[in-house]
Design a protein around this motif. Structure first.
Motif, PDB file in Angstrom:
ATOM      1  N   LYS A  81      -7.035   2.972   4.467  1.00  0.00           N
ATOM      2  CA  LYS A  81      -7.772   2.142   3.509  1.00  0.00           C
ATOM      3  C   LYS A  81      -7.201   0.719   3.459  1.00  0.00           C
ATOM      4  CE  LYS A  81      -7.613   3.152  -1.105  1.00  0.00           C
ATOM      5  NZ  LYS A  81      -7.282   1.937  -1.889  1.00  0.00           N
ATOM      6  N   SER A  82      -5.893   0.606   3.310  1.00  0.00           N
ATOM      7  CA  SER A  82      -5.285  -0.730   3.195  1.00  0.00           C
ATOM      8  C   SER A  82      -5.556  -1.555   4.452  1.00  0.00           C
ATOM      9  CB  SER A  82      -3.764  -0.606   3.027  1.00  0.00           C
ATOM     10  OG  SER A  82      -3.462  -0.025   1.797  1.00  0.00           O
ATOM     11  N   ARG A  88      -8.012  -5.127   5.106  1.00  0.00           N
ATOM     12  CA  ARG A  88      -7.429  -6.340   5.690  1.00  0.00           C
ATOM     13  C   ARG A  88      -8.117  -6.693   7.005  1.00  0.00           C
ATOM     14  NH1 ARG A  88      -3.947  -3.960   2.333  1.00  0.00           N
ATOM     15  NH2 ARG A  88      -2.186  -5.089   1.419  1.00  0.00           N
ATOM     16  N   THR A 129      -7.642  -3.583  -4.322  1.00  0.00           N
ATOM     17  CA  THR A 129      -7.275  -4.342  -3.121  1.00  0.00           C
ATOM     18  C   THR A 129      -8.324  -5.426  -2.851  1.00  0.00           C
ATOM     19  OG1 THR A 129      -6.260  -2.339  -2.241  1.00  0.00           O
ATOM     20  CG2 THR A 129      -6.598  -4.138  -0.691  1.00  0.00           C
ATOM     21  N   ARG A 187      -7.941  -8.225  -5.679  1.00  0.00           N
ATOM     22  CA  ARG A 187      -6.724  -9.056  -5.664  1.00  0.00           C
ATOM     23  C   ARG A 187      -6.631  -9.874  -4.374  1.00  0.00           C
ATOM     24  NH1 ARG A 187      -3.946  -4.236  -8.409  1.00  0.00           N
ATOM     25  NH2 ARG A 187      -4.073  -4.754 -10.610  1.00  0.00           N
ATOM     26  N   ARG A 211      -1.116 -10.629 -12.843  1.00  0.00           N
ATOM     27  CA  ARG A 211      -0.137 -10.631 -11.750  1.00  0.00           C
ATOM     28  C   ARG A 211      -0.602 -11.433 -10.532  1.00  0.00           C
ATOM     29  NH1 ARG A 211       0.640  -4.426 -10.366  1.00  0.00           N
ATOM     30  NH2 ARG A 211       1.228  -4.362 -12.541  1.00  0.00           N
ATOM     31  N   ALA A 245       6.663  -4.845  -7.814  1.00  0.00           N
ATOM     32  CA  ALA A 245       6.571  -4.518  -6.385  1.00  0.00           C
ATOM     33  C   ALA A 245       5.111  -4.247  -6.086  1.00  0.00           C
ATOM     34  CB  ALA A 245       7.422  -3.298  -6.074  1.00  0.00           C
ATOM     35  N   SER A 246       4.407  -5.220  -5.549  1.00  0.00           N
ATOM     36  CA  SER A 246       2.978  -5.050  -5.294  1.00  0.00           C
ATOM     37  C   SER A 246       2.567  -5.722  -3.989  1.00  0.00           C
ATOM     38  CB  SER A 246       2.160  -5.641  -6.453  1.00  0.00           C
ATOM     39  OG  SER A 246       0.800  -5.742  -6.071  1.00  0.00           O
ATOM     40  N   ALA A 247       2.079  -4.906  -3.060  1.00  0.00           N
ATOM     41  CA  ALA A 247       1.600  -5.452  -1.789  1.00  0.00           C
ATOM     42  C   ALA A 247       0.323  -6.243  -2.001  1.00  0.00           C
ATOM     43  CB  ALA A 247       1.354  -4.318  -0.803  1.00  0.00           C
ATOM     44  N   GLN A 248      -0.438  -5.864  -3.013  1.00  0.00           N
ATOM     45  CA  GLN A 248      -1.691  -6.587  -3.273  1.00  0.00           C
ATOM     46  C   GLN A 248      -1.397  -8.008  -3.744  1.00  0.00           C
ATOM     47  OE1 GLN A 248      -3.858  -4.068  -5.992  1.00  0.00           O
ATOM     48  NE2 GLN A 248      -4.431  -2.629  -4.384  1.00  0.00           N
ATOM     49  N   ARG A 278       4.316  -2.270   1.244  1.00  0.00           N
ATOM     50  CA  ARG A 278       3.599  -2.115   2.522  1.00  0.00           C
ATOM     51  C   ARG A 278       3.376  -3.481   3.163  1.00  0.00           C
ATOM     52  NH1 ARG A 278      -1.312   1.321   0.514  1.00  0.00           N
ATOM     53  NH2 ARG A 278       0.346   2.073  -0.818  1.00  0.00           N
ATOM     54  N   ILE A 324       3.863   5.126  -3.564  1.00  0.00           N
ATOM     55  CA  ILE A 324       3.199   5.009  -4.868  1.00  0.00           C
ATOM     56  C   ILE A 324       1.854   5.763  -4.895  1.00  0.00           C
ATOM     57  CG2 ILE A 324       2.072   2.749  -4.413  1.00  0.00           C
ATOM     58  CD1 ILE A 324       3.861   3.657  -7.689  1.00  0.00           C
ATOM     59  N   ASP A 325       1.095   5.715  -3.802  1.00  0.00           N
ATOM     60  CA  ASP A 325      -0.211   6.390  -3.795  1.00  0.00           C
ATOM     61  C   ASP A 325      -0.085   7.901  -3.598  1.00  0.00           C
ATOM     62  OD1 ASP A 325      -1.480   3.989  -4.201  1.00  0.00           O
ATOM     63  OD2 ASP A 325      -1.912   3.649  -2.078  1.00  0.00           O
ATOM     64  N   LYS A 359      -2.799   2.195 -12.294  1.00  0.00           N
ATOM     65  CA  LYS A 359      -3.633   2.428 -11.099  1.00  0.00           C
ATOM     66  C   LYS A 359      -5.072   2.709 -11.563  1.00  0.00           C
ATOM     67  CE  LYS A 359      -0.532   1.748  -7.984  1.00  0.00           C
ATOM     68  NZ  LYS A 359      -0.675   0.585  -7.104  1.00  0.00           N
ATOM     69  N   ARG A 362      -7.558   9.872  -6.209  1.00  0.00           N
ATOM     70  CA  ARG A 362      -6.327  10.596  -5.830  1.00  0.00           C
ATOM     71  C   ARG A 362      -6.016  11.721  -6.821  1.00  0.00           C
ATOM     72  NH1 ARG A 362      -5.099   7.642  -1.497  1.00  0.00           N
ATOM     73  NH2 ARG A 362      -5.095   5.368  -1.712  1.00  0.00           N
TER      74      ARG A 362
HETATM   75  C1  S3P Z   1      -2.493  -1.392  -1.705  1.00  0.00           C
HETATM   76  C2  S3P Z   1      -1.324  -1.556  -2.384  1.00  0.00           C
HETATM   77  C3  S3P Z   1      -0.882  -0.654  -3.460  1.00  0.00           C
HETATM   78  C4  S3P Z   1      -1.637   0.669  -3.433  1.00  0.00           C
HETATM   79  C5  S3P Z   1      -3.107   0.493  -3.234  1.00  0.00           C
HETATM   80  C6  S3P Z   1      -3.406  -0.263  -1.952  1.00  0.00           C
HETATM   81  C7  S3P Z   1      -2.846  -2.380  -0.668  1.00  0.00           C
HETATM   82  O1  S3P Z   1      -1.105  -1.287  -4.707  1.00  0.00           O
HETATM   83  O2  S3P Z   1      -1.382   1.394  -4.619  1.00  0.00           O
HETATM   84  O3  S3P Z   1      -3.746   1.766  -3.167  1.00  0.00           O
HETATM   85  O4  S3P Z   1      -3.770  -2.137   0.113  1.00  0.00           O
HETATM   86  O5  S3P Z   1      -2.184  -3.425  -0.618  1.00  0.00           O
HETATM   87  P1  S3P Z   1      -0.054  -2.358  -5.294  1.00  0.00           P
HETATM   88  O6  S3P Z   1       0.210  -3.334  -4.254  1.00  0.00           O
HETATM   89  O7  S3P Z   1      -0.724  -2.958  -6.488  1.00  0.00           O
HETATM   90  O8  S3P Z   1       1.138  -1.546  -5.668  1.00  0.00           O
END
Ligand code: S3P
Length: 452
Positions: A26-27, A31, A104, A107, A135, A175-178, A203, A323-324, A351, A397
């Motif tokens: 999915k992530s 992208r 995703t 953001r 955020r 801590a957020s990849a988004q 991630r 986290i997921d 979430k 989930r």
């Molecule tokens: C994601 C990052 C995670 C994850 C989400 C997908 C992404 O969220 O929980 O399902 O694709 O970057 P956060 O970055 O907010 O932790």
């Protein structure tokens, strides 16, 4: 398995096994569509995840004037796309951009839209409208963006007036990849250098994929930098299977003694594969082998032999990585011998639903022993589970984690509002049927006890 369209009924199984591939990550799918849309030519994306979340991203990029053709359609939906990248040029969208349930999409798109020469508005469903957007608004505003949260509580809709952006140095409070990705994407449209400092590693698909599209980023420890004004060069991209989707089967097969399962073509990016480390720490017999490292993402096969699980302590830096997977790991803990403690996971509360509360309530309803904390939970494993009526809270989930719990429970487990599974795993019900009933049939033929 069966029931009304929005209801999933699950019965006890005895084993789970076979060989499958799970749908695309999915992530990475989000992208791939976004970066290909901004690239300077055509990009073919194979293995795209045709889930509701990722299709929201396709619709968002189309509304910005990007033409996206479907080259191959499976029973799950479009899985091979040809994106006609427009070289960082986007058009004024004709109306609101609907991100559906997808954090995703909202953001990362806010990062892209902050630096465009027009106004846009991002909207989402009820769940997404409740999720924290401050955020992303804070760092983007520091870069010069004009973003207003129109929702109550500082959330979506987000009204964005595109502005000239300036690079910043930003320390992420969560801590957020988004959030990291939103700032890096805005950084691409900004003047000067943008640096994001993460509290722990999250991630890194954005950095890896930007590099595949020939955009330079620099990672030094917890700092990632990107220089503005770089062009995204078109390339083809193959999306690996989603390890988060695979984790449902990894848990089920690990707990059923005698299960033999192989999952092919799964993304094994080290910032996502912590679930394997945790399950192995719980005593699972899991092996994985990398078969491909093209496109910057490790891809491989995972095999599991079911031998049962033990409790574990989960806290600190690994939490962002898994986290997921924490909802299904909580189910694994209830099925394990001994106690599991999960801490430092307060992010679960923001979430698609409050996943700590949802997991605790549903596990209790099935007879498990669980104590809830602000930032996690303690689960005393080994209690006999019984079927129950499970509320998904519209969270994919949660729905899937409890469908797996239902395979180990006496009586029927009914997952209500199960339609939400399509947000990340179209075809989940079919895979559940195939992986659990195929084994049952073999056992019946072999004369093994198959009473439910
Ligand atoms: C994601 C990052 C995670 C994850 C989400 C997908 C992404 O969220 O929980 O399902 O694709 O970057 P956060 O970055 O907010 O932790």
């Amino acid at each position: 398995m069966g029931g009304k369209s929005s209801e999933l009924r699950v019965r006890r199984a005895h084993c789970l096994g076979g060989e499958i591939s799970v749908p695309g990550d999915k992530s990475i799918s989000h992208r791939a569509v976004m970066f290909a849309s901004l690239a300077d030519g055509d990009c073919r994306i194979e293995g795209f995840l045709p889930s509701e979340d990722c299709l929201a991203t396709v619709a968002a990029m189309r509304s910005l004037g990007v033409s996206i053709d479907v080259l191959e359609q499976s029973s799950l939906g479009p899985e091979c796309l040809l994106v006609h990248g427009r070289g960082m040029v986007t058009e004024v969208p004709p109306g609101d951009i609907d991100c559906g349930n997808s954090g995703t999409t909202m953001r990362l798109m806010s990062g892209i839209l902050a630096g465009q020469g027009f106004a846009s508005r991002l909207v989402g469903d009820e769940s997404l409208s409740k999720r924290p957007m401050g955020r992303v608004i804070r760092p983007l505003s520091d870069m010069g963006a004009d973003i207003k949260a129109e929702g109550t509580g500082g959330g979506a809709p987000l009204a964005i007036r595109g502005s000239r952006l300036q690079g910043i140095r930003y320390e992420l409070p969560v801590a957020s990849a988004q959030v990291k990705s939103a700032v890096l994407l805005a950084g691409l449209f900004a003047e000067g250098l943008t640096t994001v400092i993460q509290p722990v590693e999250t991630r890194d698909h954005t950095e890896r994929m930007l590099n595949s599209f020939k955009v330079r980023t620099r990672t030094e420890g917890r700092e990632i930098s990107i220089a503005g004004g770089q062009k995204i060069q078109s390339c083809d991209f193959v999306v690996p299977g989603d390890i988060s989707s695979a984790s449902f089967w990894l848990v089920a097969a690990s707990v059923f003694p005698g299960s033999q399962l192989k999952i092919n073509n799964v993304g094994l990016n080290p910032t996502r594969s912590g679930v394997l480390e945790v399950l192995i720490g719980m005593g699972a017999n899991i092996t994985s082998s990398v078969v491909n490292d093209d496109g910057g993402e490790k891809v491989g096969d995972i095999t599991v032999c079911g031998e049962g699980l033990n409790g574990i302590e989960i806290s600190g830096g690994i939490v962002a990585n898994i986290i997921d997977e924490l909802p299904i790991l909580a189910v694994a803990a209830a099925l394990a011998e001994g106690t599991t403690m999960i801490r430092d996971a307060g992010e679960l509360r923001v979430k698609e639903t409050d996943r700590i509360a949802a997991v605790a309530k549903n596990l209790q309803a099935m007879g498990a022993d669980i104590e809830e904390f602000d930032d996690g939970m303690r689960i005393s494993g080994g209690k006999k589970l019984h079927g129950a009526c499970i509320e998904s809270y519209g969270d994919h989930r949660i729905a899937m984690a409890f469908a797996i719990a239902g395979l180990f429970a006496d009586g029927d487990t009914v997952i209500e509002n199960a339609d939400c599974i399509a947000v990340s795993y179209p075809g989940f019900e079919r895979d559940l049927e195939v992986l659990s009933s195929g084994v049952k049939k073999e056992q019946e033929e072999g004369g093994a006890d198959s009473a439910g």
